[in-house]
Design an enzyme around this catalytic site. Structure first.
Site, PDB file in Angstrom:
ATOM      1  N   PHE A 141      45.660  47.477  39.759  1.00  0.00           N
ATOM      2  CA  PHE A 141      45.168  49.013  39.290  1.00  0.00           C
ATOM      3  C   PHE A 141      45.905  49.682  37.887  1.00  0.00           C
ATOM      4  CE2 PHE A 141      43.663  53.254  38.077  1.00  0.00           C
ATOM      5  CZ  PHE A 141      42.608  53.048  38.402  1.00  0.00           C
ATOM      6  N   GLY A 144      41.507  51.529  35.426  1.00  0.00           N
ATOM      7  CA  GLY A 144      41.101  51.505  36.134  1.00  0.00           C
ATOM      8  C   GLY A 144      39.423  51.757  35.168  1.00  0.00           C
ATOM      9  N   GLU A 273      43.597  37.955  36.115  1.00  0.00           N
ATOM     10  CA  GLU A 273      42.989  39.382  36.061  1.00  0.00           C
ATOM     11  C   GLU A 273      43.064  39.213  37.951  1.00  0.00           C
ATOM     12  OE1 GLU A 273      38.972  38.936  36.005  1.00  0.00           O
ATOM     13  OE2 GLU A 273      39.210  38.322  33.797  1.00  0.00           O
ATOM     14  N   THR A 275      44.878  37.935  39.774  1.00  0.00           N
ATOM     15  CA  THR A 275      44.172  36.765  41.552  1.00  0.00           C
ATOM     16  C   THR A 275      45.626  35.570  41.319  1.00  0.00           C
ATOM     17  OG1 THR A 275      43.515  34.610  39.639  1.00  0.00           O
ATOM     18  CG2 THR A 275      42.271  36.596  40.154  1.00  0.00           C
ATOM     19  N   GLY A 277      48.898  37.576  40.671  1.00  0.00           N
ATOM     20  CA  GLY A 277      49.773  38.354  40.841  1.00  0.00           C
ATOM     21  C   GLY A 277      49.532  39.146  40.554  1.00  0.00           C
ATOM     22  N   TYR A 471      28.429  41.413  20.639  1.00  0.00           N
ATOM     23  CA  TYR A 471      27.942  43.175  21.494  1.00  0.00           C
ATOM     24  C   TYR A 471      27.077  43.589  21.308  1.00  0.00           C
ATOM     25  CZ  TYR A 471      30.580  46.233  23.528  1.00  0.00           C
ATOM     26  OH  TYR A 471      30.563  47.484  24.110  1.00  0.00           O
TER      27      TYR A 471
END
Lengths: 552, 552
Positions: A141, A144, A273, A275, A277, A471
């Site tokens: 985290f 956030g 992301e 996944t 570590g 975007y």
């Protein structure tokens, strides 16, 4: 470690002191013309759809076993292992529209069972080893601020989870001025870093819309891009080294300035992301604070002529540091949002010159005065040849002033019964027009129903010699009965369409839980297998942020 | 597929028609002053040390089993499966000093048992699957120009091996002009590509010293850098996509212009040196042929002041496209090599101005005239502030003219009893001076013996905001009894020293068999494990170029 403002549990930012009353008809938020325009465009009926009170949010009891909690306390100290309601709620999910819908509706089913705060690489590595042994899921985290469900992955084994808050590792470790390198903790945010660098006359210059709250570790884990990335480079280009703590040990990656010693392992950690570590340290390329900067607005008669001119700039290495071309729908909406006599005069002037339905281009140059002057001049010549009209500085400065405002406004729009979300992709210059058409067609098809239709506002936000990013901001009347499904259906249609047209799954928001179903289409089944092989080596029990990035 | 000149079996290049007689005292190759200088510096006795005749090279019979050969013929056709002496000798090893010592001495123990030439990605994938099944080692062969033993790995299981010659896949597949992208076969060489691109007014601009012979696939597999890479970017930055055929299937990697969809798998294939599979297609970023170019020489009083000025240019984004700073030893040798009145006048002029022991800097700018002018002017101001003297164009044009000459000259020097080899690294601006001192001390220590000592000529060949690369040319009197050991000992000492001082194992020559023992020091034991995990997934039987890159 300075105290940093925290995001609210149900929306963006610390509530601004100047915030309008949350009355649902957006009287304090939008100019009257804009409200009228939105009602007409969307078939939207302004209404109050406020969030439930924070203390009504449903939070299940922590599932962390007492013996495991005790092990973590032993490792990190009692202060740094938290299971209280407030700590858990604040680390529940990210800040996508879907996240906010859940949190505003009182749902915090994605909240971690505990929050822990390691202080060093060694503590983080020990924590990961312990969690791997104990079967506890670990979710890093930072700020956030994920908008793709990066913090909302579902563990297929439904194990207890902890959020690893990185705010204790948020300081500058070292600064190597001759080499333009700074080493920082992953929990540091942009504003704090810029303040420290500023004292040495240096800047990082990475400015995504989430800049006030996002962390440097998060930028690395998601391969972020910022508003100046056309000039200073994407965040993955600014990282020259990092330390990744994994359940199997610690990796020290990267060797500035450049190396040919085998495949790029640093590039495997960037975009991982959480996944593989947890990033516990980063070395970043910095640069001198620009001696001068010049921002200006231009107008094109059409999206196609605007894209063609940017493509010309790009192939001659004349791209400014900031490049932002709005389509005519976004240009119209932006001009309506700007109130005052100046804005009215601008609109009238553009109509007279045949740009009434035109496309606004914001450009920014930074650096040494002589170079800014030469680059601006060379670019202006290409733009004029491409049919552009120079609008001057005001419109560009106005964009700059409001560069971080979007997510605050989203909260207010959600209060008034609106669906509001963004999505993004990138494609080569050749494919970009097709991708643009395909995404808009898909979103319109999905969100047009019963006299309601979406407003789609698009811009090219980053340019490269080979293409650009796209975007799209989506506004629509919210389906009050099935709001999650309404967006999930539209998002699925848009993603299928943009991939089929040659766009990438994501240019800078990352994969998270939301884009995961398409990951195999992006890198192929064997590409997914390679990522899995790396994960199995580093995280053999699959405790690191399961349910994001890698498809089932 | 055009016919391309082939390298000789025992040296560099097709023998030049103007080549001097190979008489050992280098009378036709070096000016008399240079010969005298070398003798004095090195304690070298000029003598004839010619290679054995090609037909005396010892080549073991092919070990490829007849049934396997028949399978390969079935797959690729009889013309494309070759076991004749000439084919095998031409694909034996690369072109390092060690390779040449072996080949000149009649040793071809690293020759493949057969040479095969697939024509498509599908054929290559089928070939790899067959070889994996049959236990046949596969060594991709592009230009054969490796200088780090990239083609000379030893298979621990001593299985039969085939060289996969990529020359049948050497054409332009497609050109996307608006997106500045070209898709090519891996066996294509720079000159052929530049010729085709030139017709569309485009260039790739990647110009390593091996340019005449090296292939585009080889550049990608080794993360090559060229003489213009400071401006156009390293080769790994020019690759936007590639196809990698592996024993487990085909990977399609890369998504231009940029993506945040997970870790960078393209970066795993770049620099994989044939250990994961064979690159069968590449998409590269091209650019318009520069409208103008300006090359000029400058002089610094010392290496330290030269480095300091380049560091200033780099931090202000003022680096030219070509940057090459020679130390005083290389500068002195280069000036001696240049004969004629102009060179004598230059030497005298530099002495008068206190630069008699100075360092030559060659700079080159390319692009639009107005931008070249602005950049040149801004850089000149920084250089003058740093104490540099402008020498003008002649010395820079002379460097440009001879930019590919080094390896041809090496053959002649080897004929005369000399050890001649290069090595390279890169380090941050802060670490560079220490790395420079450490490498020189190690080489001098190892190669000084019995009145003989090495001549070490160094230059910074690529500059980055965070540091630069260091390239060292070593000349010494050869140890005629143990020539391989003489260099292996010196190389080991230099590599240990540069790593300890903070340099990278290799900046652009790659790892190969020669640097493999240090790979774990470069990326750590867990980094090696990650690479192994990827290899095991893609190449489970370890047939892809064993004995290079990954340590035992």
């Amino acid at each position: 470690m300075a105290t940093q403002p925290e995001l609210t549990i149900q929306g963006w930012g610390p509530p601004s002191p100047a915030a309008a009353p949350r009355d649902g008809d957006l009287g304090g938020t939008l100019p009257r013309a804009a409200r009228r325009y939105l009602s007409g465009e969307l078939g939207w009926t302004p209404r109050a759809t406020p969030p439930v009170a924070v203390d009504e949010i449903d939070l299940a009891p922590s599932r962390l076993a007492e013996d495991v909690r005790a092990r973590l306390v032993e490792l990190l100290g009692a202060d740094n292992v938290r299971t209280d309601r407030e700590s858990r709620l604040r680390r529940a999910g990210g800040k996508s529209y879907l996240d906010l819908l859940r949190r505003r509706g009182g749902n915090a089913s994605d909240a971690p069972d505990a929050v822990v705060l390691p202080g060093t690489t060694e503590e983080t590595a020990a924590l990961l080893a312990t969690c791997s042994e104990q079967g506890v899921v670990v979710i890093p985290f930072g700020g956030g601020t994920s908008v793709v469900g990066g913090l909302a992955g579902v563990d297929p084994d439904d194990r207890p989870s902890i959020a690893v808050d990185l705010s204790r590792m948020s300081s500058v470790q070292s600064l190597d001025v001759p080499s333009s390198l700074v080493t920082v903790g992953p929990g540091m945010r942009g504003p704090a870093l810029e303040q420290e660098l500023g004292r040495a006359g240096l800047t990082l210059g990475h400015l995504p819309q989430s800049w006030e709250f996002a962390t440097l570790g998060g930028y690395a884990a998601t391969r972020s891009a910022g508003q100046n990335s056309t000039g200073v480079g994407r965040f993955d280009e600014l990282v020259t080294g990092l330390t990744l703590a994994t359940p199997s040990g610690v990796l020290e990656l990267g060797h500035p300035p450049a190396t040919a010693a085998g495949p790029d392992l640093l590039g495997l950690a960037l975009g991982s992301e959480g996944t593989l570590g947890i990033i516990t340290e980063l070395t970043l390329r910095v640069r001198p604070v620009p001696a001068t900067s010049a921002y200006e607005g231009w107008s094109f008669r059409s999206w196609a002529t605007g894209l063609a001119a940017l493509q010309q700039l790009s192939r001659h290495d004349l791209l400014p540091d900031v490049v932002r071309l709005s389509d005519s729908d976004e240009t119209r909406a932006n001009l309506l949002m700007a109130s005052g006599a100046g804005a009215r005069a601008l609109r009238a002037g553009l109509r007279v010159r045949g740009h009434g339905d035109g496309c606004l281009l914001v450009l920014g140059w930074e650096g040494l005065p002589s170079m800014v002057q030469a680059r601006t001049k060379a670019a202006a010549s290409v733009l004029r040849d491409g049919g552009a009209i120079r609008l001057g500085r005001t419109v560009a400065e106005s964009w700059k002033k409001n560069r971080f405002a979007g997510p605050y406004l989203r909260d207010r729009l959600m209060d008034g019964g609106l669906l509001v979300e963004t999505l993004e992709t990138a494609a080569t210059w050749s494919a970009l027009p097709t991708v643009y058409d395909a995404v808009r067609r898909a979103l319109r098809g999905s969100l047009t129903r019963d006299g309601r239709r979406p407003l789609l506002m698009s811009h090219l936000s980053h340019a490269y010699p080979t293409g650009g990013s796209l975007y799209v901001t989506v506004l629509a009347d919210r389906d009050d009965d099935l709001p999650l499904q309404q967006w999930l259906t539209a998002k699925r249609a848009a993603t299928d369409a943009l991939l089929a047209a040659g766009g990438t799954l994501t240019h800078h928001h990352a994969v998270g839980a939301d884009h995961r179903p398409w990951m195999e289409r992006e890198v192929g089944p064997l590409g997914v297998e390679v990522l899995r092989a790396v994960k199995e080596r580093l995280d053999p029990r699959g405790i690191c942020n399961p349910g994001v990035l890698l498809p089932d």
